[in-house]
Design an enzyme around this catalytic site. Structure first.
Site, PDB file in Angstrom:
ATOM      1  N   HIS A  41      40.225  34.282  64.270  1.00 49.52           N
ATOM      2  CA  HIS A  41      39.319  33.820  65.331  1.00 49.52           C
ATOM      3  C   HIS A  41      39.459  32.312  65.538  1.00 49.52           C
ATOM      4  CE1 HIS A  41      35.774  33.304  67.825  1.00 49.52           C
ATOM      5  NE2 HIS A  41      35.289  32.437  66.953  1.00 49.52           N
ATOM      6  N   TYR A  91      32.175  30.422  60.221  1.00 50.29           N
ATOM      7  CA  TYR A  91      33.308  30.453  61.165  1.00 50.29           C
ATOM      8  C   TYR A  91      34.529  30.802  60.330  1.00 50.29           C
ATOM      9  CZ  TYR A  91      36.025  28.363  65.124  1.00 50.29           C
ATOM     10  OH  TYR A  91      36.857  28.120  66.204  1.00 50.29           O
ATOM     11  N   GLN A 151      28.324  26.209  75.746  1.00 53.56           N
ATOM     12  CA  GLN A 151      28.933  25.715  74.497  1.00 53.56           C
ATOM     13  C   GLN A 151      30.024  24.678  74.769  1.00 53.56           C
ATOM     14  OE1 GLN A 151      30.618  28.948  72.212  1.00 53.56           O
ATOM     15  NE2 GLN A 151      31.172  27.664  70.474  1.00 53.56           N
ATOM     16  N   ARG A 180      42.634  23.862  72.275  1.00 53.68           N
ATOM     17  CA  ARG A 180      43.200  22.604  71.791  1.00 53.68           C
ATOM     18  C   ARG A 180      44.718  22.648  71.853  1.00 53.68           C
ATOM     19  NH1 ARG A 180      39.043  23.130  68.140  1.00 53.68           N
ATOM     20  NH2 ARG A 180      40.472  23.965  66.620  1.00 53.68           N
ATOM     21  N   ASP A 227      25.287  30.178  60.545  1.00 52.90           N
ATOM     22  CA  ASP A 227      26.445  30.939  61.016  1.00 52.90           C
ATOM     23  C   ASP A 227      27.723  30.234  60.590  1.00 52.90           C
ATOM     24  OD1 ASP A 227      27.543  33.172  62.274  1.00 52.90           O
ATOM     25  OD2 ASP A 227      27.839  32.089  64.153  1.00 52.90           O
ATOM     26  N   GLU A 247      29.638  38.002  69.761  1.00 47.59           N
ATOM     27  CA  GLU A 247      30.518  37.753  68.621  1.00 47.59           C
ATOM     28  C   GLU A 247      30.234  38.843  67.598  1.00 47.59           C
ATOM     29  OE1 GLU A 247      29.907  33.647  67.362  1.00 47.59           O
ATOM     30  OE2 GLU A 247      31.451  32.990  68.790  1.00 47.59           O
ATOM     31  N   LYS A 289      23.979  28.958  71.281  1.00 50.25           N
ATOM     32  CA  LYS A 289      23.933  29.912  70.168  1.00 50.25           C
ATOM     33  C   LYS A 289      22.511  30.257  69.727  1.00 50.25           C
ATOM     34  CE  LYS A 289      28.409  29.958  69.099  1.00 50.25           C
ATOM     35  NZ  LYS A 289      29.195  31.175  68.893  1.00 50.25           N
ATOM     36  N   GLU A 306      29.980  40.159  64.180  1.00 50.53           N
ATOM     37  CA  GLU A 306      29.839  39.536  62.866  1.00 50.53           C
ATOM     38  C   GLU A 306      29.032  40.460  61.950  1.00 50.53           C
ATOM     39  OE1 GLU A 306      28.595  35.447  62.741  1.00 50.53           O
ATOM     40  OE2 GLU A 306      29.271  35.040  64.799  1.00 50.53           O
ATOM     41  N   THR A 322      32.670  35.127  63.771  1.00 53.87           N
ATOM     42  CA  THR A 322      33.338  36.195  64.519  1.00 53.87           C
ATOM     43  C   THR A 322      34.473  36.789  63.694  1.00 53.87           C
ATOM     44  OG1 THR A 322      32.872  34.958  66.511  1.00 53.87           O
ATOM     45  CG2 THR A 322      34.471  36.740  66.702  1.00 53.87           C
TER      46      THR A 322
HETATM   47 MN    MN Z   1      29.059  33.123  65.552  1.00 54.20          MN
END
Ligand code: MN
Length: 429
Positions: A139, A134, A246, A148, A132, A205, A259, A207, A357
């Site tokens: 996102h 990112y 997570q 953060r 997967d 998510e 996940k 995708e 995502t």
């Molecule tokens: Mn994902």
């Protein structure tokens, strides 16, 4: 292959808004109630065309085989691009208005055409590996802003490489499979030890995933300008995620149990040949990628409209909570595949690679509840008045996707999954 022949029509009734036009012809694995035997078919309108029947009748004339009297598509995909092209052209011809082979043969139609409503769909491929990525800048920026620093939302590596992780192929499941709410370690209070509990922040998510059509040898990376030759097609992917599991587990090695309980995919693989007319450039990449990720073809993404709906238990109607597009993805599938193999990592036919995502630029185009309800600070109101910050037991999440141009539609159908309550553990009783 990349132009649309509007004059190509089928003798099968196909609604204008059907995802499964004669220009699509996605591959899937189905069974019926007669013997439950799994074999390959293509979707056409509301029908499935049984390819094992056409192959047995000698109508497909592919090299090698048999490929379709099989419980997965791996052997067909592994047989190579020449066969993919031959099969597509032959099937398209057999379904077209001006070919009488199937059109005028009632007996063959009876044997080879099923209603989709009457069959069960299965995973289209045996999946050796699941990865997967990112790759949506929106996102990654949203998540970085929430957790953060809004001023440095993207980590410095993000614009240099398609970030990803190796997932679990064993929990890739087909649309329609129920998802049991996972349990695990949560840490609701920063100062306390973690608790063991059902996930309280269950998310989807939105995708897509691409299916590897040609592998590589270990030690031999796939060059970015050859990567497209290694991709067979795409599916929709709901990468179910446990946000609270997570949050506690991901430092320092990344996602693990959050996940790996369900990665749910749509049953029909839409081929890259069918998607070719809908190519469009990725967003501008700044800084310019390192040479090994630099593509000659800037037309390296696809215009695919995507949506997410939530249908609560006992609700009359689903509510659309996200509308977005694949074209927002920052990194291309070719760049993802090349980066994945650059150290010599081997990928195999049937491997699935999730996009990450897919969020667009506006809040109504965010591809997860985490972003849509902004970490539970902006709950969404559904038709009927219920609100959601995350996914509740009994909820069904439905994702849809299609491309459309000049009145021609090539769609994915849907991926649909319902959440069941968490298990009771022996130490809970
Ligand atoms: Mn994902």
């Amino acid at each position: 292959m990349s132009t649309i022949d509007k004059n190509l029509t089928s003798f099968i009734d196909i609604a204008d808004d059907s995802d499964f036009s004669i220009h699509n012809l996605p591959y899937g694995i189905f069974s019926d109630t007669v013997d439950g035997k799994r074999r390959a078919g293509v979707a056409i309108g509301e029908r499935v065309l049984d390819l094992s029947v056409l192959e047995a009748e000698g109508l497909l004339s592919l090299t090698g085989g048999p490929y379709f009297d099989q419980p997965t598509l791996n052997a067909f995909i592994d047989s190579g691009r020449e066969n993919w092209t031959k099969a597509r052209i032959t099937i398209q011809t057999l379904l077209s208005d001006d070919n009488d082979t199937l059109r005028d043969n009632a007996d063959l139609q009876r044997k080879a055409l099923f209603k989709q409503a009457d069959v069960t769909m299965h995973l289209p491929v045996q999946v050796p590996g699941f990865t997967d990525f990112y790759s949506s800048k929106e996102h990654a920026t949203n998540v970085g802003t929430m957790f953060r620093d809004p001023n440095n939302a993207l980590l410095p590596n993000w614009t240099e490489m398609p970030v990803g992780y190796n997932g679990r192929a064993s929990t890739v499941i087909v649309s329609g499979t129920d998802v049991i709410r996972p349990s695990g370690q949560l840490k609701p209070n920063a100062d306390d030890r973690p608790i063991f509990s059902p996930c309280k922040r269950l998310d989807f998510e939105l995708e897509t995933a691409f299916v590897v059509g040609k592998g590589n040898n270990i030690g031999q990376p796939i060059a970015v300008n050859e990567a497209a030759e290694h991709i067979f097609g795409m599916v929709l992917l709901n990468d179910w995620s446990a946000r609270d599991i997570q949050k506690w587990e991901y430092v320092p090695l990344g996602p693990f149990n959050a996940k790996t309980f369900a990665s749910e995919v749509s049953p029909w693989i839409v081929t890259m040949d069918a998607l070719a007319p809908f190519k469009t450039p990725c967003p501008t990449q700044e800084p310019k990628p390192l040479a090994y990720l630099a593509e000659k073809d800037s037309n390296n993404s696809y215009d695919i409209t995507l949506s997410v709906e939530i249908l609560p238990e006992n609700a009359d109607e689903a509510t659309v909570i996200c509308e977005t597009n694949f074209k927002y993805m920052y990194w291309s599938m070719a760049q993802q595949l090349t980066h994945h193999t650059i150290t010599g990592c081997k990928v195999e036919v049937g491997d699935m690679m999730g996009s990450g995502t897919i969020s667009g630029p506006t809040p109504d185009s965010y591809g997860s509840m985490l972003e849509i309800a902004w970490n539970a600070t902006k709950p969404v109101t559904l038709k009927g008045g219920e609100t959601r910050s995350f996914i509740e037991d009994g909820d069904t999440v439905i994702m849809k996707g299609y491309s459309e141009k000049d009145g021609i539609r090539v769609g994915f159908g849907e991926v649909r999954g319902k959440v069941l309550p968490a298990l009771t553990f022996y130490f809970d009783k």
